[in-house]
Motif scaffolding. Structure first.
Motif, PDB file in Angstrom:
ATOM      1  N   ASN A  73       4.206   1.689 -18.495  1.00  0.00           N
ATOM      2  CA  ASN A  73       4.453   0.735 -17.415  1.00  0.00           C
ATOM      3  C   ASN A  73       4.904   1.350 -16.094  1.00  0.00           C
ATOM      4  OD1 ASN A  73       5.094  -1.035 -20.079  1.00  0.00           O
ATOM      5  ND2 ASN A  73       4.260  -2.313 -18.421  1.00  0.00           N
ATOM      6  N   ASP A  74       5.387   2.579 -16.145  1.00  0.00           N
ATOM      7  CA  ASP A  74       5.929   3.180 -14.916  1.00  0.00           C
ATOM      8  C   ASP A  74       5.002   4.251 -14.355  1.00  0.00           C
ATOM      9  OD1 ASP A  74       8.500   1.806 -14.731  1.00  0.00           O
ATOM     10  OD2 ASP A  74       8.893   2.783 -16.667  1.00  0.00           O
ATOM     11  N   ILE A  75       4.764   4.142 -13.039  1.00  0.00           N
ATOM     12  CA  ILE A  75       3.907   5.121 -12.355  1.00  0.00           C
ATOM     13  C   ILE A  75       4.771   5.891 -11.356  1.00  0.00           C
ATOM     14  CG2 ILE A  75       1.838   5.427 -10.933  1.00  0.00           C
ATOM     15  CD1 ILE A  75       1.260   4.066 -13.619  1.00  0.00           C
ATOM     16  N   GLY A 119      -1.812  11.992 -15.391  1.00  0.00           N
ATOM     17  CA  GLY A 119      -0.809  11.926 -16.470  1.00  0.00           C
ATOM     18  C   GLY A 119      -1.274  11.107 -17.667  1.00  0.00           C
ATOM     19  N   LEU A 120      -2.581  11.062 -17.901  1.00  0.00           N
ATOM     20  CA  LEU A 120      -3.088  10.265 -19.041  1.00  0.00           C
ATOM     21  C   LEU A 120      -2.534  10.792 -20.362  1.00  0.00           C
ATOM     22  CD1 LEU A 120      -6.834   9.548 -18.134  1.00  0.00           C
ATOM     23  CD2 LEU A 120      -4.838   8.063 -17.896  1.00  0.00           C
ATOM     24  N   GLU A 121      -2.233  12.114 -20.389  1.00  0.00           N
ATOM     25  CA  GLU A 121      -1.688  12.692 -21.627  1.00  0.00           C
ATOM     26  C   GLU A 121      -0.321  12.075 -21.957  1.00  0.00           C
ATOM     27  OE1 GLU A 121      -2.428  14.196 -18.832  1.00  0.00           O
ATOM     28  OE2 GLU A 121      -0.555  15.028 -18.033  1.00  0.00           O
ATOM     29  N   TYR A 178       0.868  -1.176   0.000  1.00  0.00           N
ATOM     30  CA  TYR A 178       0.000   0.000   0.000  1.00  0.00           C
ATOM     31  C   TYR A 178       0.905   1.227   0.000  1.00  0.00           C
ATOM     32  CZ  TYR A 178      -3.042   3.477   2.409  1.00  0.00           C
ATOM     33  OH  TYR A 178      -3.733   4.607   2.789  1.00  0.00           O
ATOM     34  N   ILE A 179       0.860   1.989  -1.075  1.00  0.00           N
ATOM     35  CA  ILE A 179       1.732   3.163  -1.201  1.00  0.00           C
ATOM     36  C   ILE A 179       0.886   4.421  -1.053  1.00  0.00           C
ATOM     37  CG2 ILE A 179       3.441   4.330  -2.646  1.00  0.00           C
ATOM     38  CD1 ILE A 179       3.761   1.682  -4.181  1.00  0.00           C
ATOM     39  N   LYS A 180       1.210   5.232  -0.030  1.00  0.00           N
ATOM     40  CA  LYS A 180       0.420   6.448   0.229  1.00  0.00           C
ATOM     41  C   LYS A 180       0.979   7.592  -0.584  1.00  0.00           C
ATOM     42  CE  LYS A 180      -0.918   5.180   4.895  1.00  0.00           C
ATOM     43  NZ  LYS A 180      -0.951   5.512   6.297  1.00  0.00           N
ATOM     44  N   GLY A 181       0.269   7.959  -1.644  1.00  0.00           N
ATOM     45  CA  GLY A 181       0.732   9.055  -2.483  1.00  0.00           C
ATOM     46  C   GLY A 181      -0.100   9.163  -3.743  1.00  0.00           C
ATOM     47  N   ALA A 182       0.217  10.188  -4.565  1.00  0.00           N
ATOM     48  CA  ALA A 182      -0.524  10.414  -5.807  1.00  0.00           C
ATOM     49  C   ALA A 182       0.246   9.803  -6.984  1.00  0.00           C
ATOM     50  CB  ALA A 182      -0.723  11.910  -6.029  1.00  0.00           C
ATOM     51  N   GLY A 183      -0.428   8.935  -7.713  1.00  0.00           N
ATOM     52  CA  GLY A 183       0.217   8.243  -8.830  1.00  0.00           C
ATOM     53  C   GLY A 183      -0.058   8.942 -10.154  1.00  0.00           C
ATOM     54  N   SER A 184       0.954   8.946 -11.042  1.00  0.00           N
ATOM     55  CA  SER A 184       0.701   9.439 -12.399  1.00  0.00           C
ATOM     56  C   SER A 184       1.579   8.675 -13.388  1.00  0.00           C
ATOM     57  CB  SER A 184       0.958  10.948 -12.491  1.00  0.00           C
ATOM     58  OG  SER A 184       2.305  11.214 -12.236  1.00  0.00           O
TER      59      SER A 184
END
Ligand code: FAD
Ligand code: NAI
Length: 471
Positions: A124-126, A286-288, A113-119
């Motif tokens: 393959n890399d977040i 970061g979908l763009e 469980y990683i507490k943070g904002a993913g983009s």
């Protein structure tokens, strides 16, 4: 957490969709990371949605009942007082207990469980901006987008969560407003209107359409529901659109326009609840960076196996198609892991129950009468009122009915619509029957315990061929 290790599945979002997928994938022996930025797991549902709202609904109902529905039961109560701070504390206890429980379950199933904002950095890399400072990158063979939804704002009326609120403000007000206008007579609007109206607020619900309840509620049921809510003190303006709002004065004012020839009017109120629907949430994702497209409503586009156009990136829950419901998100979460792991999975979208937790509750599954009419599908109707049910009578709680729709030729169940005490529990029986392709005769020939409210369900099945025993 080992950041050099490639995960089998990286999940962005720890709401119902995300955390259920994480547990399921852990159970399947996959290496899983779940990224959540809120600081607690469970998403909208556990933190600011299903769970806190149901705590307030349950306890405000109890309070209202003690005030207004005890004398006729031979119970005399003394001075009844509401302690709003403790009333809110009871809600917070329910929320924190459940969110901690989910954290325990992730640990138990070996999920990071990683507490943070993913983009997205690439396919393959977040990248994760960690909540307590710092950053990290997680790499996944598969990625699951489960970022959920947020309240749709009302243009020109800035949300401050005090005077102009969404559901998030409505579950946390620190005093009981004298007046409240609810924009939108859907499920959020009616549940929150119920809570505050029971505590003493004068509530007016303004709804653009000609019926309350939001999409999917059977028209006959919606009409009965409105009558019962009105009896409890709520005011309704149907066919009425809020055009603009202004909160610069002491009161918030709203300009409304009657859709059907009525004249425009100004409503003035202490608090405005904006409940005009929710929209998918993909901000900062970061979908763009990966060229991912959204549809015209901002939803991530997927195929029937929850794949986006980049096949190892999948998506489930509120951020994509379908009803925005926690149990829908949960079904999809299990199915998507099965698709990844085994290549097959299953969700029956024709059989997802809806429950509105007002009093009485309103619940339905399958098709409504107007949906069948629109598609020119023939049907038979059976209804049974709770006023003819022995348990409801015993409980002095007889408002509502069970309505069943069935195929006139094969007798197959097509839809169940209930308004009444415990409708939300009773609908499980209808959902099971629908999922198994039951006929109403199957239901009518199933023994139901006496005296129970569920007997009304059996009798409504009998009534589809006009053979109810007690009505
Ligand atoms: P969410 O629960 O919204 O979870 C998404 C999570 O992703 C969030 O916690 C968010 O912080 C996180 N996130 C987003 N972006 C990122 C990022 N870039 N990095 C890291 N984390 C990120 N449904 C029912 O079935 N029954 C009910 O009774 C009910 N009551 C409701 C009452 C209210 C007031 C509201 C608002 C909703 C209610 N719902 C109910 C709907 C239910 O809450 C949603 O359908 C459900 O939460 C959807 O789950 P989800 O996991 O798709 O999204
Ligand atoms: P909703 O879509 O159910 O209802 C919004 C209502 O607002 C509609 O009836 C619409 O006609 C009306 N509206 C829109 N613009 C308007 C305007 N300008 N003036 C007047 N009326 C206007 O959305 P809601 O209630 O915000 O709920 C969002 C989601 O949350 C729903 O999809 C629901 O499934 C979910 N939810 C589920 C709950 C449950 O299962 N018990 C409880 C709460 C939310």
């Amino acid at each position: 957490y080992n950041s050099s290790e490639e995960k089998d599945l990286v999940i962005i979002g720890g709401g119902v969709a995300g955390y259920v997928a994480a547990i399921k994938a852990g159970q399947e022996g996959m290496k899983v990371a779940c990224i959540e930025k809120r600081g607690t797991l469970g998403g909208t549902c556990l933190n600011v949605g299903c769970i806190p709202s149901k705590s307030l609904l349950n306890n405000s109902h109890l309070y209202h009942q003690i005030l207004h529905d005890t004398k006729n039961r031979g119970i005399e109560v003394g001075d009844v007082k509401l302690n709003l701070a403790n009333f809110m504390k009871a809600k917070d206890t329910a929320v924190s207990g459940l969110t901690k429980g989910v954290e325990f379950l992730l640990k138990k199933n070996g999920v990071d469980y990683i507490k943070g904002a993913g983009s997205f950095v690439n396919e393959n890399d977040i990248h994760v901006a960690l909540n307590d400072g710092g950053e990290t990158t997680v790499r996944g063979k598969n990625i699951l987008i489960a970022t959920g939804s947020e309240a749709t704002p009302f243009p020109g009326l800035e949300i401050d969560e005090k005077r102009v609120i969404t559901s998030t403000g409505a579950i946390a007000l620190d005093k009981i407003p004298e007046t409240m206008v609810v924009i939108g007579g859907g499920i959020i609007g009616l549940e929150m209107a119920s809570v505050w109206s029971r505590l003493g607020t004068k509530v007016t619900v303004v709804e653009f359409l000609s019926q309350i309840g939001g999409p999917g509620m059977d028209t006959e049921i919606a009409k009965s529901t409105q009558k019962l809510l009105k009896k409890q003190g709520m005011d309704f303006r149907l066919n009425t659109k809020v055009v603009s709002g202004d909160k610069s004065g002491e009161k918030v004012t709203l300009e409304v326009d009657a859709a059907k020839g009525g004249k425009p009017e100004t409503l003035s109120t202490d608090v405005v609840l904006v409940a005009i629907g929710r929209r998918p949430y993909t901000q900062g994702l970061g979908l763009e960076n990966i060229g991912m497209e959204l549809d015209e409503r901002g939803r991530v586009i997927i195929d029937s196996e929850y794949r986006t156009k980049i096949p190892h990136i999948r998506c489930v829950g509120d951020v994509t198609f379908g009803p925005m419901l926690a149990h829908k998100a949960e079904e999809e979460a299990v199915a998507v892991v099965e698709y990844i792991k085994k290549g097959y999975g299953h969700v029956n979208y024709g059989c997802i129950p809806s429950v509105m937790y007002t009093y009485p509750e309103v619940a339905w599954v399958g098709q409504s009468e107007q949906e069948l009419k629109n598609q020119k599908i023939p049907y038979r109707v059976g209804t049974f009122p709770f006023s003819a049910n022995s348990r409801a009578k015993t409980n002095l709680d007889t408002d509502g009915l069970v309505k069943m729709l069935a195929d006139p030729e094969t007798d197959r169940l097509l839809g169940v619509h209930i308004i009444g005490p415990n409708a939300g529990e009773m609908i499980a029986e209808g959902t099971l029957a629908l999922e198994y392709g039951a006929s109403t005769e199957d239901i009518a020939r199933t023994c139901h315990a006496h005296p129970t409210l569920a007997e009304a369900f059996k009798e409504a099945a009998m009534a589809t061929s006009s053979k109810a025993i007690h009505f």
